[in-house]
Write a protein that holds these residues in place. Structure first.
Motif, PDB file in Angstrom:
ATOM      1  N   LYS A  54       0.824  -1.212   0.000  1.00 35.74           N
ATOM      2  CA  LYS A  54       0.000   0.000   0.000  1.00 35.74           C
ATOM      3  C   LYS A  54       0.860   1.264   0.000  1.00 35.74           C
ATOM      4  CE  LYS A  54      -3.902  -2.293   0.548  1.00 35.74           C
ATOM      5  NZ  LYS A  54      -4.984  -2.278  -0.408  1.00 35.74           N
ATOM      6  N   ILE A  55       0.202   2.404  -0.161  1.00 34.26           N
ATOM      7  CA  ILE A  55       0.862   3.710  -0.122  1.00 34.26           C
ATOM      8  C   ILE A  55       0.457   4.413   1.162  1.00 34.26           C
ATOM      9  CG2 ILE A  55       1.070   5.969  -1.243  1.00 34.26           C
ATOM     10  CD1 ILE A  55       0.451   4.491  -3.899  1.00 34.26           C
ATOM     11  N   ALA A  56       1.462   4.891   1.904  1.00 34.07           N
ATOM     12  CA  ALA A  56       1.221   5.547   3.189  1.00 34.07           C
ATOM     13  C   ALA A  56       1.844   6.938   3.180  1.00 34.07           C
ATOM     14  CB  ALA A  56       1.810   4.712   4.319  1.00 34.07           C
ATOM     15  N   VAL A  57       1.308   7.810   4.050  1.00 40.79           N
ATOM     16  CA  VAL A  57       1.802   9.180   4.163  1.00 40.79           C
ATOM     17  C   VAL A  57       1.976   9.519   5.641  1.00 40.79           C
ATOM     18  CG1 VAL A  57       1.428  11.604   3.576  1.00 40.79           C
ATOM     19  CG2 VAL A  57       0.463   9.811   2.106  1.00 40.79           C
ATOM     20  N   ASP A  58       3.173   9.991   5.983  1.00 39.46           N
ATOM     21  CA  ASP A  58       3.428  10.536   7.313  1.00 39.46           C
ATOM     22  C   ASP A  58       3.396  12.053   7.150  1.00 39.46           C
ATOM     23  OD1 ASP A  58       4.282  11.376   9.789  1.00 39.46           O
ATOM     24  OD2 ASP A  58       5.989  10.011   9.889  1.00 39.46           O
ATOM     25  N   CYS A  59       2.356  12.669   7.671  1.00 42.03           N
ATOM     26  CA  CYS A  59       2.156  14.103   7.461  1.00 42.03           C
ATOM     27  C   CYS A  59       2.972  14.980   8.391  1.00 42.03           C
ATOM     28  CB  CYS A  59       0.672  14.437   7.594  1.00 42.03           C
ATOM     29  SG  CYS A  59      -0.241  13.946   6.129  1.00 42.03           S
ATOM     30  N   THR A  60       3.593  14.386   9.398  1.00 45.05           N
ATOM     31  CA  THR A  60       4.394  15.139  10.369  1.00 45.05           C
ATOM     32  C   THR A  60       5.576  14.260  10.756  1.00 45.05           C
ATOM     33  OG1 THR A  60       2.889  14.300  12.078  1.00 45.05           O
ATOM     34  CG2 THR A  60       2.490  16.537  11.291  1.00 45.05           C
ATOM     35  N   LEU A  61       6.670  14.347  10.025  1.00 44.18           N
ATOM     36  CA  LEU A  61       7.786  13.417  10.188  1.00 44.18           C
ATOM     37  C   LEU A  61       8.356  13.345  11.600  1.00 44.18           C
ATOM     38  CD1 LEU A  61       9.808  14.113   6.927  1.00 44.18           C
ATOM     39  CD2 LEU A  61       8.446  12.085   7.473  1.00 44.18           C
ATOM     40  N   GLY A  62       8.532  14.493  12.226  1.00 46.37           N
ATOM     41  CA  GLY A  62       9.186  14.469  13.534  1.00 46.37           C
ATOM     42  C   GLY A  62      10.577  13.873  13.405  1.00 46.37           C
ATOM     43  N   LYS A  63      10.856  12.854  14.187  1.00 45.82           N
ATOM     44  CA  LYS A  63      12.171  12.197  14.138  1.00 45.82           C
ATOM     45  C   LYS A  63      12.159  10.950  13.269  1.00 45.82           C
ATOM     46  CE  LYS A  63      13.830  14.121  18.427  1.00 45.82           C
ATOM     47  NZ  LYS A  63      14.430  13.884  19.741  1.00 45.82           N
ATOM     48  N   GLY A  64      11.022  10.691  12.607  1.00 48.97           N
ATOM     49  CA  GLY A  64      10.951   9.593  11.653  1.00 48.97           C
ATOM     50  C   GLY A  64      10.448   8.271  12.208  1.00 48.97           C
ATOM     51  N   ASN A  65      10.082   8.225  13.465  1.00 52.81           N
ATOM     52  CA  ASN A  65       9.657   6.956  14.060  1.00 52.81           C
ATOM     53  C   ASN A  65       8.382   6.405  13.425  1.00 52.81           C
ATOM     54  OD1 ASN A  65      11.824   6.759  15.956  1.00 52.81           O
ATOM     55  ND2 ASN A  65      10.829   8.358  17.144  1.00 52.81           N
ATOM     56  N   ASP A  66       7.395   7.269  13.196  1.00 52.12           N
ATOM     57  CA  ASP A  66       6.170   6.803  12.535  1.00 52.12           C
ATOM     58  C   ASP A  66       6.443   6.444  11.078  1.00 52.12           C
ATOM     59  OD1 ASP A  66       4.555   7.003  14.781  1.00 52.12           O
ATOM     60  OD2 ASP A  66       3.866   9.022  14.297  1.00 52.12           O
ATOM     61  N   THR A  67       7.332   7.171  10.443  1.00 51.08           N
ATOM     62  CA  THR A  67       7.680   6.873   9.052  1.00 51.08           C
ATOM     63  C   THR A  67       8.267   5.472   8.952  1.00 51.08           C
ATOM     64  OG1 THR A  67       8.344   9.202   8.980  1.00 51.08           O
ATOM     65  CG2 THR A  67       8.725   7.901   6.995  1.00 51.08           C
ATOM     66  N   LEU A  68       9.143   5.134   9.876  1.00 50.25           N
ATOM     67  CA  LEU A  68       9.736   3.795   9.915  1.00 50.25           C
ATOM     68  C   LEU A  68       8.654   2.733  10.131  1.00 50.25           C
ATOM     69  CD1 LEU A  68      12.212   1.958   9.890  1.00 50.25           C
ATOM     70  CD2 LEU A  68      12.499   2.457  12.336  1.00 50.25           C
ATOM     71  N   ASP A  97      -3.401   4.973   0.981  1.00 52.62           N
ATOM     72  CA  ASP A  97      -4.214   4.035   1.753  1.00 52.62           C
ATOM     73  C   ASP A  97      -4.126   4.239   3.257  1.00 52.62           C
ATOM     74  OD1 ASP A  97      -4.898   2.178  -0.586  1.00 52.62           O
ATOM     75  OD2 ASP A  97      -2.705   2.257  -0.660  1.00 52.62           O
ATOM     76  N   LEU A  98      -3.105   4.927   3.703  1.00 49.21           N
ATOM     77  CA  LEU A  98      -2.850   5.061   5.132  1.00 49.21           C
ATOM     78  C   LEU A  98      -2.163   6.396   5.373  1.00 49.21           C
ATOM     79  CD1 LEU A  98      -2.731   3.672   7.949  1.00 49.21           C
ATOM     80  CD2 LEU A  98      -0.583   2.623   7.218  1.00 49.21           C
ATOM     81  N   VAL A  99      -2.670   7.170   6.338  1.00 47.46           N
ATOM     82  CA  VAL A  99      -2.103   8.479   6.642  1.00 47.46           C
ATOM     83  C   VAL A  99      -1.989   8.607   8.148  1.00 47.46           C
ATOM     84  CG1 VAL A  99      -2.388  10.987   6.415  1.00 47.46           C
ATOM     85  CG2 VAL A  99      -3.295   9.476   4.643  1.00 47.46           C
ATOM     86  N   ILE A 100      -0.885   9.218   8.608  1.00 50.29           N
ATOM     87  CA  ILE A 100      -0.754   9.496  10.032  1.00 50.29           C
ATOM     88  C   ILE A 100      -0.351  10.948  10.249  1.00 50.29           C
ATOM     89  CG2 ILE A 100       1.636   8.668  10.179  1.00 50.29           C
ATOM     90  CD1 ILE A 100       0.802   7.651  13.049  1.00 50.29           C
ATOM     91  N   TYR A 101      -0.985  11.550  11.239  1.00 58.82           N
ATOM     92  CA  TYR A 101      -0.649  12.894  11.710  1.00 58.82           C
ATOM     93  C   TYR A 101      -0.285  12.761  13.186  1.00 58.82           C
ATOM     94  CZ  TYR A 101      -3.397  14.763   7.762  1.00 58.82           C
ATOM     95  OH  TYR A 101      -3.900  15.076   6.523  1.00 58.82           O
ATOM     96  N   ASN A 102       0.843  13.285  13.566  1.00 57.40           N
ATOM     97  CA  ASN A 102       1.238  13.352  14.965  1.00 57.40           C
ATOM     98  C   ASN A 102       1.363  14.842  15.260  1.00 57.40           C
ATOM     99  OD1 ASN A 102       2.078  12.342  17.464  1.00 57.40           O
ATOM    100  ND2 ASN A 102       3.292  10.742  16.458  1.00 57.40           N
ATOM    101  N   LEU A 103       0.283  15.452  15.707  1.00 52.82           N
ATOM    102  CA  LEU A 103       0.194  16.905  15.817  1.00 52.82           C
ATOM    103  C   LEU A 103       0.962  17.430  17.025  1.00 52.82           C
ATOM    104  CD1 LEU A 103      -3.591  17.298  14.960  1.00 52.82           C
ATOM    105  CD2 LEU A 103      -1.628  17.376  13.403  1.00 52.82           C
ATOM    106  N   GLY A 104       1.586  18.574  16.845  1.00 55.55           N
ATOM    107  CA  GLY A 104       2.337  19.190  17.936  1.00 55.55           C
ATOM    108  C   GLY A 104       3.605  19.824  17.415  1.00 55.55           C
ATOM    109  N   PHE A 105       4.747  19.440  18.020  1.00 59.97           N
ATOM    110  CA  PHE A 105       6.036  20.022  17.647  1.00 59.97           C
ATOM    111  C   PHE A 105       7.094  18.930  17.616  1.00 59.97           C
ATOM    112  CE2 PHE A 105       5.409  20.426  22.195  1.00 59.97           C
ATOM    113  CZ  PHE A 105       6.561  19.852  22.711  1.00 59.97           C
ATOM    114  N   LEU A 106       8.208  19.237  16.988  1.00 59.16           N
ATOM    115  CA  LEU A 106       9.327  18.302  16.896  1.00 59.16           C
ATOM    116  C   LEU A 106       9.985  18.184  18.270  1.00 59.16           C
ATOM    117  CD1 LEU A 106      11.287  16.582  15.185  1.00 59.16           C
ATOM    118  CD2 LEU A 106      12.541  18.684  14.680  1.00 59.16           C
TER     119      LEU A 106
END
Length: 177
Positions: A13-27, A79-88
């Motif tokens: 599938k195709i996924a999107v991390d809308c707020t990378l931060g330190k990359g943990n969700d991206t991984l 197919d999949l999106v994540i937002y981790n709202l806040g700050f780095l």
């Protein structure tokens, strides 16, 4: 909750991390979609892009944008999106996600996400724009068409220090009548 959702089958599938931060969700997204899937990531801070690139150095199936998540429509569908709202974490707490850009992004995400797709929004309080942003997200998601989307809101009641609220949005598979 994020790990629980990612335990479902998202291979290829195709996924999107809308707020990378330190990359943990991206991984986590890369592991969820596997080698045959692809992950896109957005962040407005160069530091987040660099930290994420370093964390993902063993992967090839991703692309990162130094850009606001409100431009999620640069991607055709997903197919999949994540937002981790806040700050780095560990950076300038004045640089945060904002109500307007988050709402623009969510509107585009709900329009472009494929059927049976999932959007995860993790909303933290405690930064300067957090109450206004959460209020907007809550109102937007509460008003999504129930014929097209199933929205769940999860809160942690017995945790101190402003635990996040997690919203899960699933685009329903539309049946022809």
């Amino acid at each position: 909750i994020v790990d629980e959702v990612l335990s479902h089958n998202f291979l290829g599938k195709i996924a999107v991390d809308c707020t990378l931060g330190k990359g943990n969700d991206t991984l986590k997204l890369l592991k969820a979609v596997g080698e045959s899937g692809f992950v896109y990531g957005f962040d407005i801070q160069e530091e987040a892009i660099e930290k994420t690139k370093e964390l993902l150095k063993d992967y090839k199936n991703f692309k990162l944008f130094l850009d606001s998540h409100e431009n999620i429509d640069r991607i055709e569908s997903f197919d999949l999106v994540i937002y981790n709202l806040g700050f780095l974490p560990g950076s300038d707490k004045k640089v945060t996600t904002l109500r307007d850009s988050t709402l623009k992004s969510l509107k585009k995400a709900t329009e472009k996400i494929n059927e049976a797709g999932i959007i995860i929004v993790v909303s933290y309080l405690g930064h300067v724009n957090s109450f206004e942003e959460r209020e907007g997200v809550d109102e937007f998601l509460r008003n999504l068409d129930q014929k097209k989307f199933k929205v769940e809101k999860r809160e942690f009641y017995n945790q101190a220090h402003n635990p996040p609220i997690v919203y899960l949005v699933e685009k329903k598979v539309l049946k022809w009548e």
